[in-house]
Design a protein around this motif. Structure first.
Motif, PDB file in Angstrom:
ATOM      1  N   ALA A  35      57.015  53.293  59.551  1.00 33.81           N
ATOM      2  CA  ALA A  35      58.180  52.819  58.785  1.00 33.81           C
ATOM      3  C   ALA A  35      59.085  51.856  59.556  1.00 33.81           C
ATOM      4  N   SER A  36      58.633  51.353  60.702  1.00 30.38           N
ATOM      5  CA  SER A  36      59.410  50.367  61.450  1.00 30.38           C
ATOM      6  C   SER A  36      59.327  49.004  60.748  1.00 30.38           C
ATOM      7  N   PRO A  37      60.350  48.168  60.914  1.00 33.25           N
ATOM      8  CA  PRO A  37      60.282  46.819  60.342  1.00 33.25           C
ATOM      9  C   PRO A  37      59.122  46.038  60.972  1.00 33.25           C
ATOM     10  N   LEU A  38      58.426  45.238  60.159  1.00 32.87           N
ATOM     11  CA  LEU A  38      57.327  44.439  60.677  1.00 32.87           C
ATOM     12  C   LEU A  38      57.823  43.222  61.445  1.00 32.87           C
ATOM     13  N   PHE A  39      59.056  42.819  61.209  1.00 35.00           N
ATOM     14  CA  PHE A  39      59.633  41.678  61.922  1.00 35.00           C
ATOM     15  C   PHE A  39      61.005  42.061  62.442  1.00 35.00           C
ATOM     16  N   THR A  40      61.211  41.824  63.746  1.00 32.83           N
ATOM     17  CA  THR A  40      62.463  42.223  64.385  1.00 32.83           C
ATOM     18  C   THR A  40      63.263  41.044  64.911  1.00 32.83           C
ATOM     19  N   GLY A  41      62.664  39.848  64.944  1.00 34.39           N
ATOM     20  CA  GLY A  41      63.353  38.690  65.501  1.00 34.39           C
ATOM     21  C   GLY A  41      63.452  38.733  67.010  1.00 34.39           C
ATOM     22  N   GLN A  42      62.620  39.568  67.650  1.00 31.94           N
ATOM     23  CA  GLN A  42      62.615  39.704  69.102  1.00 31.94           C
ATOM     24  C   GLN A  42      61.186  39.633  69.611  1.00 31.94           C
ATOM     25  N   PRO A  43      60.988  39.064  70.810  1.00 33.07           N
ATOM     26  CA  PRO A  43      59.642  39.057  71.372  1.00 33.07           C
ATOM     27  C   PRO A  43      59.140  40.479  71.632  1.00 33.07           C
ATOM     28  N   LEU A  44      57.870  40.664  71.404  1.00 36.42           N
ATOM     29  CA  LEU A  44      57.193  41.931  71.612  1.00 36.42           C
ATOM     30  C   LEU A  44      56.701  41.995  73.057  1.00 36.42           C
ATOM     31  N   THR A  45      56.773  43.154  73.688  1.00 34.54           N
ATOM     32  CA  THR A  45      56.184  43.335  75.013  1.00 34.54           C
ATOM     33  C   THR A  45      54.698  43.593  74.817  1.00 34.54           C
ATOM     34  N   LEU A  46      53.868  42.701  75.357  1.00 32.41           N
ATOM     35  CA  LEU A  46      52.424  42.810  75.194  1.00 32.41           C
ATOM     36  C   LEU A  46      51.795  43.506  76.390  1.00 32.41           C
ATOM     37  N   THR A  47      50.827  44.369  76.099  1.00 36.60           N
ATOM     38  CA  THR A  47      50.093  45.117  77.121  1.00 36.60           C
ATOM     39  C   THR A  47      48.620  45.127  76.721  1.00 36.60           C
ATOM     40  N   ALA A  48      47.797  45.698  77.578  1.00 35.11           N
ATOM     41  CA  ALA A  48      46.374  45.836  77.245  1.00 35.11           C
ATOM     42  C   ALA A  48      46.204  46.683  75.986  1.00 35.11           C
ATOM     43  N   ALA A  49      47.117  47.603  75.733  1.00 41.97           N
ATOM     44  CA  ALA A  49      47.012  48.497  74.583  1.00 41.97           C
ATOM     45  C   ALA A  49      47.288  47.808  73.252  1.00 41.97           C
ATOM     46  N   ASN A  50      48.107  46.759  73.246  1.00 43.68           N
ATOM     47  CA  ASN A  50      48.471  46.151  71.961  1.00 43.68           C
ATOM     48  C   ASN A  50      48.103  44.673  71.843  1.00 43.68           C
ATOM     49  N   PHE A  51      47.625  44.058  72.903  1.00 43.95           N
ATOM     50  CA  PHE A  51      47.385  42.610  72.889  1.00 43.95           C
ATOM     51  C   PHE A  51      46.422  42.195  71.781  1.00 43.95           C
TER      52      PHE A  51
END
Length: 148
Positions: A35-51
């Motif tokens: 239920a989190s917003p799909l867009f936050t207007g902030q850069p996402l922290t990328l890792t091996a788990a989510n890249f």
């Protein structure tokens, strides 16, 4: 991955793939799992788990800032990159990848100098820019590189 029924967007909080229906304002999009917003207007922290969820499986382009905490130009560009996120979302997702913490991903893309920005679409690199840039230049370059 745009289709007649919508665009697939990876959730920035849990990485679940969500279908954003065509015609629905992206700002209203929420993750079906957390239920989190799909867009936050902030850069996402990328890792091996989510890249890969954001670079290859999401239907919107991903602009990645490859950086490191010891890099002066990287630290200088950080506020500009964050500001660019407010202007470029929801057309694309912005993410930051710490090259020290994620050396395997940095190596996969041959990152030899930082900051480096790479624009990905459907898992493929479509543009690369080396060096720090101000917000307006980041936005203009990203939009041009994405084809619009």
């Amino acid at each position: 991955m745009a289709s007649q029924t919508g665009t697939i967007v990876a959730c920035p909080a849990c990485n679940t793939l969500n279908r954003l229906p065509t015609g629905r304002p992206p700002a209203e999009g929420k993750c079906g799992k957390c239920a989190s917003p799909l867009f936050t207007g902030q850069p996402l922290t990328l890792t091996a788990a989510n890249f890969d969820a954001h670079a290859a499986r999401s239907g919107i382009p991903l602009l990645v800032d490859f950086w490191a905490s010891w890099c002066g130009p990287c630290r200088q560009m950080a506020p500009a990159f964050a500001s660019a996120a407010t202007q470029l979302e929801p057309a694309m997702r912005l993410g930051k990848l710490d090259t020290e913490a994620e050396q395997a991903i940095a190596g996969r893309y041959g990152i030899r100098s930082i900051p480096t920005m790479i624009l990905f679409a459907k898992g493929r690199e479509i543009a690369r820019q080396l060096g720090a840039m101000p917000t307006g230049s980041i936005v203009a370059w990203a939009r041009q590189a994405a084809g619009g």
